[in-house]
Design a protein around this motif. Structure first.
Motif, PDB file in Angstrom:
ATOM      1  N   ARG A 139       0.415  -1.642   0.253  1.00 33.35           N
ATOM      2  CA  ARG A 139       0.304   0.083  -0.144  1.00 33.35           C
ATOM      3  C   ARG A 139       1.058   0.891  -0.452  1.00 33.35           C
ATOM      4  O   ARG A 139       1.977   0.927   0.302  1.00 33.35           O
ATOM      5  N   LYS A 140       0.919   2.183  -0.966  1.00 37.47           N
ATOM      6  CA  LYS A 140       1.108   3.593  -1.191  1.00 37.47           C
ATOM      7  C   LYS A 140       1.580   3.610   0.721  1.00 37.47           C
ATOM      8  O   LYS A 140       2.375   4.901   0.881  1.00 37.47           O
ATOM      9  N   ASP A 141       0.235   3.730   1.859  1.00 39.09           N
ATOM     10  CA  ASP A 141       0.926   4.745   2.507  1.00 39.09           C
ATOM     11  C   ASP A 141       1.168   2.919   3.133  1.00 39.09           C
ATOM     12  O   ASP A 141       1.434   4.010   4.952  1.00 39.09           O
ATOM     13  N   ASP A 142       1.811   2.578   3.188  1.00 34.17           N
ATOM     14  CA  ASP A 142       2.709   1.659   4.158  1.00 34.17           C
ATOM     15  C   ASP A 142       4.375   1.865   4.162  1.00 34.17           C
ATOM     16  O   ASP A 142       4.913   0.892   3.881  1.00 34.17           O
ATOM     17  N   ASN A 143       4.291   3.220   4.572  1.00 32.13           N
ATOM     18  CA  ASN A 143       6.092   3.002   4.456  1.00 32.13           C
ATOM     19  C   ASN A 143       6.263   4.034   6.124  1.00 32.13           C
ATOM     20  O   ASN A 143       5.206   4.744   6.873  1.00 32.13           O
ATOM     21  N   LEU A 144       6.937   4.232   6.703  1.00 30.09           N
ATOM     22  CA  LEU A 144       7.267   4.784   8.085  1.00 30.09           C
ATOM     23  C   LEU A 144       7.333   6.398   8.167  1.00 30.09           C
ATOM     24  O   LEU A 144       6.763   6.861   9.045  1.00 30.09           O
ATOM     25  N   ASP A 145       7.847   7.083   7.077  1.00 28.51           N
ATOM     26  CA  ASP A 145       7.408   8.035   7.415  1.00 28.51           C
ATOM     27  C   ASP A 145       6.133   8.204   6.914  1.00 28.51           C
ATOM     28  O   ASP A 145       5.799   9.854   7.884  1.00 28.51           O
ATOM     29  N   VAL A 146       5.434   8.345   6.191  1.00 28.48           N
ATOM     30  CA  VAL A 146       3.865   8.340   6.140  1.00 28.48           C
ATOM     31  C   VAL A 146       3.410   7.914   7.703  1.00 28.48           C
ATOM     32  O   VAL A 146       2.278   8.557   7.702  1.00 28.48           O
ATOM     33  N   LEU A 147       3.889   6.753   7.772  1.00 28.88           N
ATOM     34  CA  LEU A 147       2.730   6.003   9.714  1.00 28.88           C
ATOM     35  C   LEU A 147       3.667   7.237  10.331  1.00 28.88           C
ATOM     36  O   LEU A 147       2.124   7.556  11.357  1.00 28.88           O
ATOM     37  N   LYS A 148       4.756   7.450  10.660  1.00 27.09           N
ATOM     38  CA  LYS A 148       5.099   8.726  11.607  1.00 27.09           C
ATOM     39  C   LYS A 148       4.010  10.019  11.426  1.00 27.09           C
ATOM     40  O   LYS A 148       3.764  10.434  12.219  1.00 27.09           O
ATOM     41  N   ARG A 149       3.849  10.396  10.406  1.00 30.30           N
ATOM     42  CA  ARG A 149       3.127  11.341   9.760  1.00 30.30           C
ATOM     43  C   ARG A 149       2.037  11.553  10.423  1.00 30.30           C
ATOM     44  O   ARG A 149       0.927  12.010  11.203  1.00 30.30           O
ATOM     45  N   ARG A 150       1.432   9.773   9.755  1.00 31.72           N
ATOM     46  CA  ARG A 150      -0.299   9.711  10.168  1.00 31.72           C
ATOM     47  C   ARG A 150      -0.508   9.575  11.459  1.00 31.72           C
ATOM     48  O   ARG A 150      -1.802   9.887  12.252  1.00 31.72           O
ATOM     49  N   ILE A 151       0.475   9.069  12.462  1.00 28.86           N
ATOM     50  CA  ILE A 151       0.001   8.683  14.524  1.00 28.86           C
ATOM     51  C   ILE A 151       0.219  10.315  14.128  1.00 28.86           C
ATOM     52  O   ILE A 151      -0.514  10.317  15.309  1.00 28.86           O
ATOM     53  N   LYS A 152       0.866  11.217  14.321  1.00 25.63           N
ATOM     54  CA  LYS A 152       1.094  12.882  14.498  1.00 25.63           C
ATOM     55  C   LYS A 152       0.103  13.038  14.678  1.00 25.63           C
ATOM     56  O   LYS A 152      -1.256  13.149  15.396  1.00 25.63           O
ATOM     57  N   GLU A 153      -0.952  12.804  13.197  1.00 26.31           N
ATOM     58  CA  GLU A 153      -2.293  13.630  12.840  1.00 26.31           C
ATOM     59  C   GLU A 153      -3.012  12.787  13.845  1.00 26.31           C
ATOM     60  O   GLU A 153      -3.972  13.776  14.799  1.00 26.31           O
ATOM     61  N   TYR A 154      -3.189  11.570  13.709  1.00 23.28           N
ATOM     62  CA  TYR A 154      -3.994  10.902  14.995  1.00 23.28           C
ATOM     63  C   TYR A 154      -4.196  11.272  16.069  1.00 23.28           C
ATOM     64  O   TYR A 154      -5.284  12.106  16.454  1.00 23.28           O
ATOM     65  N   LYS A 155      -2.813  11.618  16.892  1.00 15.93           N
ATOM     66  CA  LYS A 155      -2.223  12.026  18.246  1.00 15.93           C
ATOM     67  C   LYS A 155      -2.716  13.479  18.190  1.00 15.93           C
ATOM     68  O   LYS A 155      -4.169  14.359  19.447  1.00 15.93           O
ATOM     69  N   ASP A 156      -2.816  14.706  17.696  1.00 13.28           N
ATOM     70  CA  ASP A 156      -3.538  15.521  17.569  1.00 13.28           C
ATOM     71  C   ASP A 156      -4.917  15.845  17.155  1.00 13.28           C
ATOM     72  O   ASP A 156      -5.538  16.130  18.343  1.00 13.28           O
TER      73      ASP A 156
END
Ligand code: AMP
Length: 195
Positions: A139-156
């Motif tokens: 999946r296009k979003d299965d890479n660590l940079d994207v994952l970390k950005r999405r985790i941060k968005e989720y936390k926010d």
């Protein structure tokens, strides 16, 4: 029966949504997926939101509430909706409550699947390895940079939205590192009160 599902990427929301679809006939609904589909089809809405999404910003509350209203009016969604990552601001949470009240409906439960960041990284890494081993493209979003950005968005957004549902006694935080069956059992036991 309407359910709010929150949790970081790779926490198991997709798997639990399938369980809820099968057991209760609910419809999975993700504004991220809907908006990406609008962009892919180059619709007027897609053109409107593309820049905002590319910049990683939030789409306006009015647009989100319009999409929600539209889905709630569709016959296919009449058994109820799994709002997966749909509510990200307080005006959205309040707006959804207002729309539901007008329809004499309500949110029956909100779930937050909590998983430690290190475990999420491991899950995504092994998902990529397994996909590659099958000779498929990850999946296009299965890479660590994207994952970390999405985790941060989720936390926010979760630190804003979770308290909203906690204050209304609707929130259940579930340890998402348990087995799939145990997470489903927990969700199921809470939903018994909604029937
Ligand atoms: P997602 O893949 O679900 O994280 O969503 C991708 C993008 O869609 C987000 O970065 C936002 O730009 C937009 N988006 C999705 N859902 C919402 C929402 N409820 N409120 C505002 N923007 C949203």
């Amino acid at each position: 029966m309407h359910v709010i599902l929150m949790g970081p990427p790779a926490a198991g929301k997709g798997t639990q949504s399938k369980f809820l679809e099968e057991k209760y006939g609910l419809m999975h609904f993700s504004t991220g997926d809907e908006l990406r589909a609008e962009i892919a089809s180059n619709s007027p809405l897609g053109q409107k939101v593309q820049k905002v999404m590319d910049a990683g910003q939030l789409v306006s509350d009015d647009i989100i509430l319009d999409i929600i209203k539209d889905r709630l009016s569709r016959p296919a969604y009449k058994n109820g909706i799994i709002f997966d990552g749909v509510i990200r601001t307080i005006p959205q949470a309040k707006g959804l409550d207002k729309i539901l009240t007008e329809r004499k409906q309500a949110i029956c439960a909100a779930f937050d699947l909590s998983v430690d960041e290190k475990i999420l990284v491991d899950r995504v890494e092994s998902r990529v390895e397994q996909t590659l081993a099958r000779g498929e493209t990850p999946r296009k979003d299965d890479n660590l940079d994207v994952l970390k950005r999405r985790i941060k968005e989720y936390k926010d957004f979760s630190k804003i939205v979770s308290p909203y549902y906690a204050e209304r006694d609707l929130l259940t935080v579930i340890d998402g590192t348990q087995s799939i069956e145990d997470v489903s059992k927990k969700i199921d036991s809470v939903l018994q009160h909604c029937l």
